[in-house]
Write an enzyme that holds these catalytic residues in place. Structure first.
Site, PDB file in Angstrom:
ATOM      1  N   GLU A 157      23.761  20.624  89.042  1.00 60.60           N
ATOM      2  CA  GLU A 157      23.946  21.929  88.049  1.00 60.60           C
ATOM      3  C   GLU A 157      22.978  22.299  87.466  1.00 60.60           C
ATOM      4  O   GLU A 157      22.796  23.636  87.006  1.00 60.60           O
ATOM      5  CB  GLU A 157      25.103  21.345  87.525  1.00 60.60           C
ATOM      6  CG  GLU A 157      26.548  20.937  88.456  1.00 60.60           C
ATOM      7  CD  GLU A 157      26.502  19.808  88.977  1.00 60.60           C
ATOM      8  OE1 GLU A 157      27.314  19.467  90.020  1.00 60.60           O
ATOM      9  OE2 GLU A 157      25.673  18.851  88.741  1.00 60.60           O
ATOM     10  N   PRO A 161      14.221   9.442  95.798  1.00 59.36           N
ATOM     11  CA  PRO A 161      15.711   8.889  95.408  1.00 59.36           C
ATOM     12  C   PRO A 161      16.474   9.740  94.536  1.00 59.36           C
ATOM     13  O   PRO A 161      15.646  10.577  93.724  1.00 59.36           O
ATOM     14  CB  PRO A 161      15.604   7.497  95.041  1.00 59.36           C
ATOM     15  CG  PRO A 161      14.127   7.195  95.556  1.00 59.36           C
ATOM     16  CD  PRO A 161      13.182   8.297  95.256  1.00 59.36           C
ATOM     17  N   ARG A 162      17.637  10.083  94.860  1.00 60.01           N
ATOM     18  CA  ARG A 162      18.512  11.043  94.004  1.00 60.01           C
ATOM     19  C   ARG A 162      18.558  10.417  92.480  1.00 60.01           C
ATOM     20  O   ARG A 162      18.486  11.249  91.407  1.00 60.01           O
ATOM     21  CB  ARG A 162      19.776  11.185  94.653  1.00 60.01           C
ATOM     22  CG  ARG A 162      20.856  11.925  93.763  1.00 60.01           C
ATOM     23  CD  ARG A 162      20.294  13.513  93.995  1.00 60.01           C
ATOM     24  NE  ARG A 162      21.371  14.295  93.052  1.00 60.01           N
ATOM     25  CZ  ARG A 162      21.070  15.752  93.016  1.00 60.01           C
ATOM     26  NH1 ARG A 162      19.818  16.235  93.415  1.00 60.01           N
ATOM     27  NH2 ARG A 162      22.118  16.421  92.303  1.00 60.01           N
ATOM     28  N   GLY A 189      12.278  16.642  88.293  1.00 64.60           N
ATOM     29  CA  GLY A 189      11.650  18.083  88.096  1.00 64.60           C
ATOM     30  C   GLY A 189      10.586  18.409  89.026  1.00 64.60           C
ATOM     31  O   GLY A 189      10.148  19.651  89.001  1.00 64.60           O
ATOM     32  N   GLU A 190       9.909  17.422  89.758  1.00 62.41           N
ATOM     33  CA  GLU A 190       8.827  17.869  90.880  1.00 62.41           C
ATOM     34  C   GLU A 190       9.270  17.715  92.334  1.00 62.41           C
ATOM     35  O   GLU A 190       8.547  18.289  93.091  1.00 62.41           O
ATOM     36  CB  GLU A 190       7.641  16.841  90.684  1.00 62.41           C
ATOM     37  CG  GLU A 190       7.042  16.917  89.281  1.00 62.41           C
ATOM     38  CD  GLU A 190       5.915  15.993  89.177  1.00 62.41           C
ATOM     39  OE1 GLU A 190       4.904  16.709  88.667  1.00 62.41           O
ATOM     40  OE2 GLU A 190       6.042  14.760  89.506  1.00 62.41           O
ATOM     41  N   LEU A 193      18.765  25.077  99.581  1.00 63.08           N
ATOM     42  CA  LEU A 193      17.923  26.358  99.290  1.00 63.08           C
ATOM     43  C   LEU A 193      16.468  26.153  98.714  1.00 63.08           C
ATOM     44  O   LEU A 193      15.540  26.790  99.037  1.00 63.08           O
ATOM     45  CB  LEU A 193      18.724  27.293  98.530  1.00 63.08           C
ATOM     46  CG  LEU A 193      19.907  27.891  99.265  1.00 63.08           C
ATOM     47  CD1 LEU A 193      20.931  28.492  98.025  1.00 63.08           C
ATOM     48  CD2 LEU A 193      19.695  28.468 100.463  1.00 63.08           C
TER      49      LEU A 193
END
Length: 432
Positions: free
Chosen positions: A68, A275-276, A317-318, A344
């Site tokens: 989000e 990994p998430r 962030g990468e 996307l």
């Protein structure tokens, strides 16, 4: 009067239940803290206990976690440019969401955790921050929070709103209360017609629901993306590269098995693995080493080393930048029933995409990408592996998917402008 009494009764029962369950929140924070130590920190924020004076002229946006926050980046950046006179506050629930907000905006945007939906905590949060508007991303429907905004005259919006069939079924247990809370918002800016219809089924009035499109289409590729990719390729050389992005715990064994078999066809193949969740960074690296591979990480080595078989992206962030370094992307959260993750971002960076079948959080986007020829969906790990193998071997098909994905992203842009126009009447006058 009857309607007010019913609302008060429902809110009372809901709030009593939450107060009775309040001790569980402490156990939850402790349990999560053993897996991710950041959960041991900043507890006062989760109960809206603040030091310092109350704030003024706050524009508040809530984004529950990383996905989000990423979706909100174009909107927050537009608000920062257009309304520098307003103090921007971003709330999240997870530490990873907090870290993503910090990496995206640094100290230019304030961040606190959203408090639990207890009436007292909600009241303290709203009194302290005094938001002039509440911008809630996607599907965060907390009744006391929404009622609290209405009772204080704070216009609330559900932005980039999405509601899957599964989420709709989940809310039905609280439908009498949630439907009333939903009708307090100024507008539901739905990603798609289907999302808008599901919000109406949940209780929103048709007049509230506006189809603005998906803010994720307005994604901006990172600055100096081409230079980043060239630097990565300088380290990887000519060997093929694939990326496993946003994988979850139950997908890790499948990722190891896929990489082992793919390397039989492509001996020099490098896996970029993101990994998430941060608590899986170390575990993933250890699992890859246990498989007999040479492993390095972004935090230590910065770039893949010549002998590496696996490079773990253990930073936040990468991911978009590393998509541009790969020949093929597997987007996780799709081999187990998570619902998928943002498709996307790799499309915008020009990376062919493969996923598993569980895409209920991105049904419309996945369908549009697949129809355009920019996405391959495997029904299980073997099918995903076969699709990755085929694409690694076929540069022409990869080029066609890249063109299709970028074209679809460009075609879908516009949600940001529509959302900004929707919010304009609720923003305070500029201070000179």
């Amino acid at each position: 009067m009857r309607k007010d009494l019913i609302e008060r009764l429902l809110r009372g029962l809901y709030s009593v239940a939450l107060y009775l369950l309040a001790p569980v929140t402490v156990y939850h924070l402790i349990w999560r803290g053993f897996r991710q130590p950041a959960y041991f920190q900043r507890w006062l924020e989760r109960y809206a206990i603040y030091r310092g004076p109350a704030q003024t002229r706050t524009l508040w946006l809530h984004a529950v976690s990383v996905g989000e926050v990423n979706a909100a980046i174009p909107l927050v950046n537009a608000l920062r440019r257009g309304r520098p006179d307003l103090r921007l506050l971003v709330t999240t629930i997870t530490p990873t969401g907090s870290d993503r907000a910090r990496s995206a905006w640094g100290d230019s945007v304030e961040h606190v955790y959203l408090p639990y939906d207890l009436p007292g905590a909600v009241g303290r949060f709203l009194r302290h921050h005094k938001p002039c508007a509440a911008l809630i991303m996607e599907t965060e429907l907390w009744p006391n929070l929404l009622f609290g905004c209405r009772d204080r005259g704070i216009p609330a919006y559900i932005l980039n709103a999405r509601l899957s069939e599964r989420s709709l079924r989940g809310y039905r247990a609280l439908a009498p209360l949630v439907s009333r809370a939903l009708r307090t918002v100024r507008a539901v800016a739905a990603q798609s017609r289907a999302d808008g219809e599901r919000f109406i089924q949940l209780g929103a009035s048709p007049e509230q629901v506006i189809q603005t499109g998906n803010l994720k289409f307005d994604v901006s590729v990172p600055d100096a993306l081409e230079e980043f990719a060239l630097e990565c390729h300088r380290h990887t050389g000519e060997r093929p590269v694939w990326i496993a992005a946003s994988t979850h715990e139950d997908e890790e064994a499948a990722t190891v098995a896929m990489h082992r078999r793919l390397r039989e066809r492509f001996p020099g193949l490098l896996l970029l693995w993101a990994p998430r969740h941060p608590e899986r960074f170390r575990v993933v690296a250890e699992n890859a080493r246990s498989a007999g591979w040479q492993v390095s990480t972004r935090s230590r080595a910065r770039w893949p080393q010549p002998g590496d078989d696996v490079f773990v992206i253990d930073t936040l962030g990468e991911l978009m930048s590393f998509y541009a370094c790969a020949d093929v992307a597997f987007v996780g959260g799709s081999l187990q029933a998570i619902g998928g993750h943002n498709l996307l971002e790799p499309a915008a960076t020009g990376t062919p995409i493969v996923t598993g079948p569980h895409l209920h959080n991105f049904v419309e986007i996945a369908q549009r990408l697949e129809d355009a020829g920019a996405l391959r969906i495997g029904q299980d790990a073997d099918a995903v592996e076969a699709a990755v193998e085929r694409l690694l071997a076929d540069p022409i098909e990869r080029a066609q998917m890249i063109d299709a994905g970028r074209a679809l992203v460009e075609l879908g842009r516009g949600a940001l402008a529509r959302t900004m126009a929707l919010l304009q009447p609720s923003l305070p006058a500029r201070e000179l």
